[in-house]
Design a protein around this motif. Structure first.
Motif: not given
Length: 528
Positions: A335-343, A351-361, A385-393
């Motif tokens: 498993t790589g990284a699960n990132i959720y529910g953050n302000l 906001a998030i820098e994915m610089d490199g292999l970035a496997q399973n984010i 990398v999967l980016v879903e259901n976020n709000r960028f305001l």
């Protein structure tokens, strides 16, 4: 009789020495070690009345399954944790009252009290310090560090309108030059300097930390970490660590897990606050982007290439890259990284820098408010990398540059040994409100952007790189002259909310870095 007394005295010294080196039997403590500024490291720590004085002493005593309970106070310690727990019996470091324990790398007050200042003109004062200074706080605010150019560069920067507090250090004369806004002269009681640390030319500030971990199966709960300089937590040879309900400031990274001895894994980071206040103000009101980026791009809650990483319900404000995440997995089923529910709020870079292999984010259900860039996928070399259901305001007139960044800084057309393209990214079901749609350049492959809402003020022509598949997105043109604040305009987030982020004990209104959250974000966005 005298001979017997002498022998007993010598025996007591030997036993005391053994006590300092060998942990007493845990059953004597009933699973808890108490720490208090009024304690003594000659004690066993089994009660508040027999508390040890330093957290380091408790860490040296602790056995798997024990809980170190830290009483309120300021602990001027740099901790090395070398005793770990077990999978089902971690060692826990917990504030008895969350938020009342401060672990700091601050120099003793006796050092700052002796500083004698002289006026240098133009609002700048100087003093001789006993060691080089690389990080400083004044009245709980981070001072901007002018690292290159010395006094002349400091004078140039603070002459700009709306200048914030700043400093530079002259190694040749051992002088600290300090500027404070509004013509304020320095008060030693408000100034916080770090203790002696290695020069960046020797070890680098990245190897300075409040807590240096060389053990596994550890929990940290309810602590304030201050002036770690390089990082608050440094996982040198560690893993299976939980960090929660902590406040982290005065360090380039709140948590650093970049591989040193071996990559860390199984890290849970939840309900923390990281800030570098007032970094956002430097960019918004004072300095150009390149000036802030060169010095403070890496001020982040987390810098990690770890596997099995969970980052949830944290609050990051006044940062550079809020999160630097790029797992390097050595097994295909990891498993790589699960990132959720953050302000993630008020950032001067990504906001998030994915610089490199970035496997399973998996980056989902996060709220981002006014960052220079949102998604730093530059370059995602492997993914997915999967980016879903976020709000960028992003408010009109803020610092926002673009919503998606697809640029490979190492790619040169026709050059040999080019890195692989940016690839394997899916961006779906998000809402983006802000300045510019996307910055992109070659090479890009297998990037899918679908079912998003983009409300932006501008875009390239064509809007996406040919390697991007864009479909079923809603495109809305925002007026150039401004628009209502999307943080309080429910058309951009109606029916969407996140759990209240940050430490559970934190009152937003009582902290400089968080007190304006309720002014720019609707309370309807947060579940209590």
């Amino acid at each position: 009789m005298t001979s017997i007394r002498n022998k007993l005295f010598i025996l007591s010294l030997i036993l005391a020495g053994l006590n300092l080196r060998q942990p007493p039997l845990p059953w004597l403590r009933q699973g808890k070690i108490y720490v208090s500024p009024q304690g003594s490291d000659w004690h066993l720590g089994g009660s508040t009345q027999t508390a040890v004085r330093t957290i380091q002493r408790a860490a040296n005593l602790a056995a798997p399954g024990e809980e170190i309970i830290i009483l309120p106070g300021i602990y001027r310690e740099e901790l090395r944790i070398r005793r770990g727990g077990r999978p089902d019996r971690p060692i826990t470091f917990r504030a008895e009252t969350p938020g009342t324990v401060t672990i700091t790398n601050q120099a003793p007050e006796a050092v700052t009290q002796k500083l004698i200042w002289q006026a240098e003109g133009e609002g700048i004062y100087s003093t001789i310090t006993p060691w080089p200074i690389y990080f400083a706080l004044y009245d709980q605010q981070v001072l901007y560090h002018v690292r290159w150019g010395g006094l002349g560069r400091l004078q140039t920067l603070v002459a700009k309108p709306n200048a914030y507090g700043a400093f530079t250090f002259d190694h040749a004369t051992s002088r600290l030059y300090l500027f404070l806004p509004k013509g304020e002269s320095p008060q030693n009681s408000k100034l916080s300097l770090h203790r002696p640390i290695p020069s960046p030319r020797e070890w680098g500030n990245s190897r300075v930390a409040n807590i240096w971990l060389e053990a596994k199966h550890l929990v940290f709960d309810g602590l304030n970490l201050e002036l770690g300089v390089g990082s608050s937590f440094l996982l040198w040879d560690s893993g299976h660590v939980t960090i929660k309900n902590c406040l982290l400031t005065g360090a380039s990274s709140g948590i650093s897990t970049q591989p040193h001895v071996q990559p860390a894994s199984h890290l849970l980071v939840e309900h923390n606050l990281y800030h570098n206040y007032p970094q956002y103000g430097w960019l918004r009101h004072w300095l150009p982007w390149r000036e802030v980026y060169a010095q403070y791009a890496n001020s982040s809650l987390l810098s990690s290439s770890s596997a099995h990483l969970t980052v949830r319900h944290n609050l990051v404000t006044h940062s550079g890259d809020a999160l630097q995440i790029s797992p390097r997995l050595d097994q295909p089923d990891q498993t790589g990284a699960n990132i959720y529910g953050n302000l993630l709020m008020y950032g001067t870079d990504d906001a998030i820098e994915m610089d490199g292999l970035a496997q399973n984010i998996h980056f989902y259900h996060n709220l981002v408010y006014d960052f220079f860039q949102n998604l730093g996928t530059s370059p995602v070399l492997t993914g997915p990398v999967l980016v879903e259901n976020n709000r960028f305001l992003h408010p009109a007139g803020g610092v926002n540059g673009s919503q998606v960044k697809l640029l490979n800084p190492w790619y040169k057309l026709g050059a040999p040994n080019n890195r692989s393209p940016i690839q394997n990214i899916q961006i779906r079901d998000n809402t983006f409100v802000g300045n510019y749609l996307a910055y992109w350049g070659p090479p890009v492959e297998n990037v899918v952007v679908e079912d998003n809402t983009f409300a932006v003020q501008g875009s390239k022509d064509p809007p996406w790189h040919p390697g991007v598949t864009a479909r079923q997105n809603i495109m809305i043109d925002l007026p150039r002259s401004g628009y209502p604040n999307p943080g309080t305009d429910s058309q951009w987030w109606g029916g969407w909310s996140i759990s209240r982020p940050g430490p559970r004990w934190l009152n937003y209104q009582e902290h400089l870095a968080t007190q304006d959250i309720d002014q720019v974000l609707s309370s309807a966005l947060f579940q209590q």
